[in-house]
Design a protein around this motif. Structure first.
Motif, mmCIF file in Angstrom:
data_model
loop_
_atom_site.group_PDB
_atom_site.id
_atom_site.type_symbol
_atom_site.label_atom_id
_atom_site.label_comp_id
_atom_site.label_asym_id
_atom_site.label_seq_id
_atom_site.Cartn_x
_atom_site.Cartn_y
_atom_site.Cartn_z
ATOM 1 N N LEU A 1 0.812 -1.221 0.000
ATOM 2 C CA LEU A 1 0.000 0.000 0.000
ATOM 3 C C LEU A 1 0.845 1.271 0.000
ATOM 4 N N GLY A 2 2.159 1.106 0.051
ATOM 5 C CA GLY A 2 3.049 2.262 0.060
ATOM 6 C C GLY A 2 3.190 2.916 1.411
ATOM 7 N N LEU A 3 2.704 2.240 2.469
ATOM 8 C CA LEU A 3 2.800 2.810 3.814
ATOM 9 C C LEU A 3 4.173 2.589 4.422
ATOM 10 N N GLU A 4 4.883 1.593 3.932
ATOM 11 C CA GLU A 4 6.247 1.327 4.379
ATOM 12 C C GLU A 4 7.111 1.048 3.160
ATOM 13 N N SER A 5 8.391 1.300 3.314
ATOM 14 C CA SER A 5 9.312 1.048 2.204
ATOM 15 C C SER A 5 10.613 0.481 2.748
ATOM 16 N N GLY A 6 11.467 0.077 1.851
ATOM 17 C CA GLY A 6 12.744 -0.494 2.274
ATOM 18 C C GLY A 6 12.640 -1.970 2.555
ATOM 19 N N ASN A 7 13.781 -2.571 2.846
ATOM 20 C CA ASN A 7 13.841 -3.996 3.114
ATOM 21 C C ASN A 7 13.267 -4.319 4.487
ATOM 22 N N SER A 8 12.727 -5.507 4.610
ATOM 23 C CA SER A 8 12.260 -5.961 5.912
ATOM 24 C C SER A 8 13.464 -6.355 6.759
ATOM 25 N N ALA A 9 13.233 -6.559 8.044
ATOM 26 C CA ALA A 9 14.321 -6.970 8.932
ATOM 27 C C ALA A 9 14.909 -8.302 8.490
ATOM 28 N N GLU A 10 14.053 -9.208 8.031
ATOM 29 C CA GLU A 10 14.542 -10.502 7.576
ATOM 30 C C GLU A 10 15.384 -10.352 6.312
ATOM 31 N N GLU A 11 14.958 -9.478 5.401
ATOM 32 C CA GLU A 11 15.728 -9.249 4.181
ATOM 33 C C GLU A 11 17.088 -8.647 4.484
ATOM 34 N N GLU A 12 17.193 -7.933 5.603
ATOM 35 C CA GLU A 12 18.471 -7.348 6.001
ATOM 36 C C GLU A 12 19.331 -8.318 6.796
ATOM 37 N N GLY A 13 18.817 -9.525 7.019
ATOM 38 C CA GLY A 13 19.624 -10.541 7.686
ATOM 39 C C GLY A 13 19.383 -10.713 9.163
ATOM 40 N N TRP A 14 18.420 -9.961 9.722
ATOM 41 C CA TRP A 14 18.126 -10.122 11.143
ATOM 42 C C TRP A 14 17.523 -11.508 11.383
ATOM 43 N N VAL B 1 9.986 -15.292 16.649
ATOM 44 C CA VAL B 1 10.858 -14.133 16.870
ATOM 45 C C VAL B 1 10.316 -12.909 16.137
ATOM 46 N N ASP B 2 10.305 -11.780 16.814
ATOM 47 C CA ASP B 2 9.857 -10.512 16.227
ATOM 48 C C ASP B 2 11.079 -9.798 15.636
ATOM 49 N N LEU B 3 11.350 -10.054 14.369
ATOM 50 C CA LEU B 3 12.553 -9.516 13.731
ATOM 51 C C LEU B 3 12.509 -8.000 13.627
ATOM 52 N N GLU B 4 11.331 -7.425 13.371
ATOM 53 C CA GLU B 4 11.230 -5.972 13.256
ATOM 54 C C GLU B 4 11.527 -5.306 14.593
ATOM 55 N N ALA B 5 11.045 -5.893 15.684
ATOM 56 C CA ALA B 5 11.328 -5.351 17.016
ATOM 57 C C ALA B 5 12.810 -5.486 17.342
ATOM 58 N N MET B 6 13.416 -6.569 16.876
ATOM 59 C CA MET B 6 14.843 -6.771 17.089
ATOM 60 C C MET B 6 15.647 -5.664 16.406
ATOM 61 N N ARG B 7 15.292 -5.377 15.155
ATOM 62 C CA ARG B 7 15.997 -4.330 14.418
ATOM 63 C C ARG B 7 15.779 -2.960 15.053
ATOM 64 N N LYS B 8 14.531 -2.678 15.425
ATOM 65 C CA LYS B 8 14.196 -1.376 16.007
ATOM 66 C C LYS B 8 14.906 -1.156 17.325
ATOM 67 N N SER B 9 14.909 -2.190 18.174
ATOM 68 C CA SER B 9 15.533 -2.045 19.474
ATOM 69 C C SER B 9 17.042 -1.848 19.350
ATOM 70 N N ASN B 10 17.655 -2.497 18.380
ATOM 71 C CA ASN B 10 19.089 -2.318 18.149
ATOM 72 C C ASN B 10 19.387 -0.910 17.630
ATOM 73 N N ALA B 11 18.536 -0.395 16.731
ATOM 74 C CA ALA B 11 18.751 0.934 16.170
ATOM 75 C C ALA B 11 18.627 2.025 17.230
ATOM 76 N N GLN B 12 17.746 1.796 18.215
ATOM 77 C CA GLN B 12 17.516 2.793 19.258
ATOM 78 C C GLN B 12 18.410 2.585 20.469
ATOM 79 N N GLY B 13 19.237 1.542 20.410
ATOM 80 C CA GLY B 13 20.146 1.282 21.515
ATOM 81 C C GLY B 13 19.444 0.840 22.781
ATOM 82 N N LYS B 14 18.254 0.275 22.639
ATOM 83 C CA LYS B 14 17.494 -0.148 23.820
ATOM 84 C C LYS B 14 17.834 -1.588 24.168
ATOM 85 N N ARG B 15 17.687 -1.871 25.452
ATOM 86 C CA ARG B 15 17.900 -3.234 25.920
ATOM 87 C C ARG B 15 16.649 -3.692 26.655
#
Length: 375
Positions: free
Chosen positions: A170-183, A246-260
């Motif tokens: 629908l064009g609401l999101e773009s770019g590779n998914s977390a899985e496509e990026e290897g997460w 496993v929630d790959l998108e949450a994994m990527r987001k948490s790493n990008a924000q430096g959250k633990r």
């Protein structure tokens, strides 16, 4: 390091020690070289080796303390079971909540409705929760060894992946998914509704721990009625332990924000809550004219939604049961997605969108027991 030991260590680091899964995976080899292959080894170690591995004193202390707690309380539930344990502890706050109690608290409604009653039922929902309902039910037959906590988690992983795909289309999101990026690379994969899902194996979790000797498994635990032994025995199921999606998108987001400590699995509690709120019985235009829905109490509305969920799950279960004896588990999984496409919600203006509510006629689901879907 054996696969079981590796998965157990990753589970400990990501869930008990609250270390982002991506970080945990990157530290496994170093822990192995240091002879720290499991929580017991870590709990007996000194702080310095852990500080050298994790490059941070605070993180090292957190891992060490978690390992010591793990050794003392092996029967304690993981952090992802927090909501379920609250319910079980309501009457006795000091009671130890067992895995069996956790699974019982996650049970979803099972309706005793007859085929005629189901055929006359129409529910309102949108596509995502219907996918969830299909996945949870189909997993009873394709992975009968999995407890309800795992089935809810895996089903939610499918919904999450499909939701992102829809958002991209629908064009609401773009770019590779977390899985496509290897997460999640290197994690085991299972297939649910034709979609590959990354999982964590819960080798140290036995859903039957704490089951009273005189307690008999019932349909309320959403186990297939055809084989109780098959449902509860990991050995009979080829050694496959309970799983987390496993929630790959949450994994990527948490790493990008430096959250633990952010959840990087799809929790069973969240999936169940979503399921229980997403369905409603459809009222015909000439029915209930003298009764305003606003006059219903919250308890009455919740009961009505629970009834709707039970009816939907009952219809899907009858469909899967009718084909389970003639199809392989892989084929049943593949067919299930096609069945969902046949009955997904529609509205007068056309096919309902992923977030739009539409009607689902349970008679359409039951009809698929007798006619081949056009696959």
């Amino acid at each position: 390091m054996a696969a079981a030991e590796l998965q157990s260590l990753l589970r400990f680091l990501s869930q008990d020690a609250k270390i982002p899964l991506a970080v945990a995976m990157s530290k496994v080899k170093e822990l192995q070289k240091a002879g720290l292959n499991n929580p017991d080894d870590i709990g007996r170690s000194e702080l310095q080796p852990l500080q050298t591995i994790f490059k941070d004193e605070k993180t090292a202390k957190k891992v060490l303390n978690a390992a010591k707690r793990n050794s003392k309380k092996r029967a304690a539930p993981s952090s992802s079971d927090t909501v379920s344990t609250k319910k079980a502890k309501k009457d006795d706050p000091d009671a130890t909540v067992t895995p069996f109690q956790i699974e019982s608290n996650l049970a979803v409604p099972v309706s005793p409705a007859t085929e005629e009653e189901l055929s006359n039922t129409v529910v309102l929902t949108n596509r995502a929760p219907l996918v969830l309902a299909f996945a949870v039910t189909v997993l009873k037959y394709t992975m009968p060894e999995q407890p309800i906590s795992s089935r809810l988690s895996l089903a939610q992983a499918v919904v999450s992946a499909n939701s992102r795909s829809k958002a991209v289309s629908l064009g609401l999101e773009s770019g590779n998914s977390a899985e496509e990026e290897g997460w999640g690379k290197g994690l085991p994969v299972v297939k649910v509704l034709g979609r590959e899902i990354r999982v964590l194996k819960r080798w140290d979790y036995n859903p039957m721990d704490g089951k009273p000797d005189d307690r008999i498994n019932s349909e309320s635990s959403m186990q297939p009625s055809r084989s109780d032994a098959e449902e509860t025995s990991r050995e009979d199921a080829g050694g496959m332990p309970p799983l987390w999606g496993v929630d790959l998108e949450a994994m990527r987001k948490s790493n990008a924000q430096g959250k633990r400590g952010d959840s990087q699995i799809h929790t069973a509690d969240a999936a169940r809550t979503y399921l229980m709120k997403a369905f409603a019985l459809h009222k015909e235009s000439n029915a209930g004219q003298n009764e305003s829905p606003r006059k219903k109490s919250n308890a009455a509305l919740a009961k009505e939604k629970e009834e709707a969920v039970g009816l939907v799950l009952r219809a899907i279960d009858l469909l899967c049961e009718s084909w389970a004896s003639t199809l392989s588990t892989a084929e049943l999984d593949r067919r299930a997605w096609a069945w969902y496409l046949r009955v997904r919600p529609e509205v007068q203006s056309g096919t309902a969108g992923w977030g739009e509510k539409g009607q689902v006629r349970l008679s359409d689901i039951l009809r698929l027991r007798r006619e081949e879907p056009n696959i």
